[in-house]
Write a protein that holds these residues in place. Structure first.
Motif, short mmCIF file in Angstrom:
data_model
loop_
_atom_site.label_atom_id
_atom_site.label_comp_id
_atom_site.label_asym_id
_atom_site.label_seq_id
_atom_site.Cartn_x
_atom_site.Cartn_y
_atom_site.Cartn_z
N ILE A 182 4.31 -25.18 45.88
CA ILE A 182 4.79 -23.99 46.64
C ILE A 182 6.29 -23.76 46.61
O ILE A 182 6.60 -22.59 46.39
CB ILE A 182 4.09 -23.97 48.04
N TYR A 183 6.94 -24.60 46.91
CA TYR A 183 8.55 -24.48 47.01
C TYR A 183 9.08 -24.14 45.55
O TYR A 183 9.94 -23.24 45.39
CB TYR A 183 8.92 -25.78 47.30
N GLN A 184 8.45 -24.62 44.35
CA GLN A 184 8.94 -24.22 43.27
C GLN A 184 8.60 -22.81 42.78
O GLN A 184 9.28 -22.20 42.40
CB GLN A 184 8.14 -25.17 42.12
N ASN A 185 7.40 -22.42 43.13
CA ASN A 185 7.00 -20.88 42.80
C ASN A 185 7.88 -20.10 43.64
O ASN A 185 8.20 -19.12 43.23
CB ASN A 185 5.49 -20.68 43.09
N ALA A 186 7.97 -20.38 44.87
CA ALA A 186 8.65 -19.59 45.85
C ALA A 186 10.17 -19.27 45.60
O ALA A 186 10.75 -18.29 45.67
CB ALA A 186 8.47 -19.65 47.40
N PHE A 187 10.89 -20.45 45.29
CA PHE A 187 12.32 -20.43 45.32
C PHE A 187 12.88 -20.67 43.91
O PHE A 187 14.21 -20.49 43.83
CB PHE A 187 13.02 -21.40 46.60
N LEU A 188 12.22 -21.10 42.97
CA LEU A 188 12.57 -21.37 41.56
C LEU A 188 12.08 -20.45 40.70
O LEU A 188 12.86 -19.98 39.76
CB LEU A 188 12.51 -22.90 41.26
N ALA B 4 3.03 -17.93 45.83
CA ALA B 4 3.51 -19.23 46.76
C ALA B 4 2.65 -18.86 47.86
O ALA B 4 2.17 -19.81 48.44
CB ALA B 4 4.87 -19.24 46.71
N SER B 5 2.55 -17.66 48.50
CA SER B 5 1.86 -17.45 49.70
C SER B 5 0.47 -17.75 49.46
O SER B 5 -0.24 -17.99 50.60
CB SER B 5 2.20 -15.74 50.28
N ALA B 6 -0.08 -17.20 48.35
CA ALA B 6 -1.65 -17.48 48.27
C ALA B 6 -1.70 -18.72 48.35
O ALA B 6 -2.82 -19.39 48.75
CB ALA B 6 -1.82 -16.74 46.84
N MET B 7 -1.00 -19.75 47.62
CA MET B 7 -1.15 -21.16 47.65
C MET B 7 -1.13 -21.77 48.97
O MET B 7 -1.83 -22.59 49.49
CB MET B 7 -0.18 -21.96 46.82
N SER C 287 5.08 -10.43 44.31
CA SER C 287 6.65 -10.18 44.77
C SER C 287 7.52 -11.23 44.31
O SER C 287 7.00 -12.51 44.11
CB SER C 287 6.28 -10.16 46.26
N ASP C 288 8.75 -11.01 44.08
CA ASP C 288 9.56 -11.75 43.65
C ASP C 288 10.95 -12.05 44.67
O ASP C 288 11.74 -12.75 44.65
CB ASP C 288 10.62 -11.72 42.37
N GLY C 289 10.73 -11.37 45.84
CA GLY C 289 11.39 -11.44 47.15
C GLY C 289 12.57 -10.53 46.84
O GLY C 289 13.72 -10.62 47.89
N PHE D 30 10.69 -17.73 41.45
CA PHE D 30 10.37 -16.19 42.28
C PHE D 30 8.88 -15.72 42.27
O PHE D 30 9.00 -14.46 42.34
CB PHE D 30 11.73 -15.43 41.97
N LYS D 31 8.31 -16.34 42.50
CA LYS D 31 6.56 -15.91 42.74
C LYS D 31 6.09 -15.98 44.11
O LYS D 31 5.40 -17.07 44.43
CB LYS D 31 5.99 -16.65 41.60
#
Length: 287
Positions: free
Chosen positions: A246-252, A259-262, A38-40, A254-255
């Motif tokens: 986690i922040y980088q993957n979720a919001f930079l 990020a949720s798995a981490m 998911s990329d959100g 878009f993974k």
């Protein structure tokens, strides 16, 4: 159900709704998200445990885990020891003791953003106050935040200073529950200050120490603000902790599924460490 019980449930209903909306639902949603790609933005696709298996081969994630463990090992033991020593000193009958306690606690209630910004200026290698004082004394001027060797240590020092007051207050509360008669009896038997500390204070503060250590570990594993403000994960990922990654993957990147798995891996690590600590403490109690 009695009248009192009915009104009890009525009054706690808003809290339960808030917990369900802001805690329970996001917890379940993030678990499902960790099983998807998911990329959100676009519709997510279910991929099972692929995110978790990919993590095990992700060198950047493994590096962030290593950095986080070093940070935890640096902040938790030293922070607890210093807090205990300060609490013992400030538990004495001395003048202005309340002013000293307040001075140590002020950093706790100060915004982490403000504290990290000030310490970033203090650490500056060109015009920072710390290196300025070291230069006047003819001592070595470390490249604090600009060096891979010093950056994480710099954040550890600042974090210990920031959280010292909170742990100190917890220890002070524990010290208040220790009977003065125990110390008086030890003095009559000829025990000095160090013997009273190691044979009375520390053993009777075992449960307080457990609480301090567990809370410190949880907070240390979730470190983010100071890293984001002071180093942004650098230099060369030497301060890239798990939450920052986690922040980088979720919001930079878009993974968000990745990020949720981490995030769930982080939760499992904290849970296991806390569980082991509580088991060890319970065994000591039995003995």
């Amino acid at each position: 159900m009695g009248r009192e019980a009915f009104w009890g449930y009525v009054f706690i209903t808003p809290i339960l709704i808030g917990f369900a909306v802001f805690m329970f639902y996001p917890l379940i949603a993030s678990l499902y998200l960790s099983l998807t790609e998911s990329d959100g933005i676009n519709p997510s696709s279910f991929i099972g445990l692929e995110n978790y298996t990919t993590l095990m081969a992700d060198e950047e994630f493994l590096n962030s885990l290593k950095v986080t463990l070093i940070y935890v090992a640096g902040t938790v033991p030293l922070g607890a020891i210093l807090a205990l020593l300060v609490a013992v000193l400030l538990n004495q009958k001395i003048r202005f003791v309340n002013a000293y306690r307040t001075a140590f606690f002020i950093p706790v209630i100060t915004s982490m953003v403000a504290v990290a910004t000030v310490w970033k200026w203090l650490y500056n290698t060109d015009y920072g106050l710390i290196n300025g004082m070291l230069a006047k004394m003819g001592l070595y001027e470390p490249p604090w935040l600009a060096s891979e060797e010093w950056a994480l240590l710099s954040i550890i020092i600042m974090s210990i200073w920031k959280g010292l007051g909170f742990n100190m207050v917890i220890y002070l509360a524990g010290l208040q529950n220790i009977s003065v008669s125990l110390y008086e009896a030890a003095k009559i038997d000829g025990a000095n200050g160090f013997q009273r500390l190691f044979h009375i204070t520390i053993p009777l503060l075992r449960h307080t120490t457990l609480f301090v250590v567990i809370m410190s570990i949880i907070n240390s594993f979730q470190v983010f603000d100071q890293v984001y403000i002071m180093t942004n994960g650098g230099p060369a990922d030497s301060t890239s902790v798990i939450v920052f990654y986690i922040y980088q993957n979720a919001f930079l990147f878009f993974k968000q599924g990745y990020a949720s798995a981490m995030a769930y891996i982080l939760f499992i690590i904290i849970f296991i460490i806390t569980f082991i600590q509580m088991k060890i403490t319970n065994r000591k109690d039995v003995v």
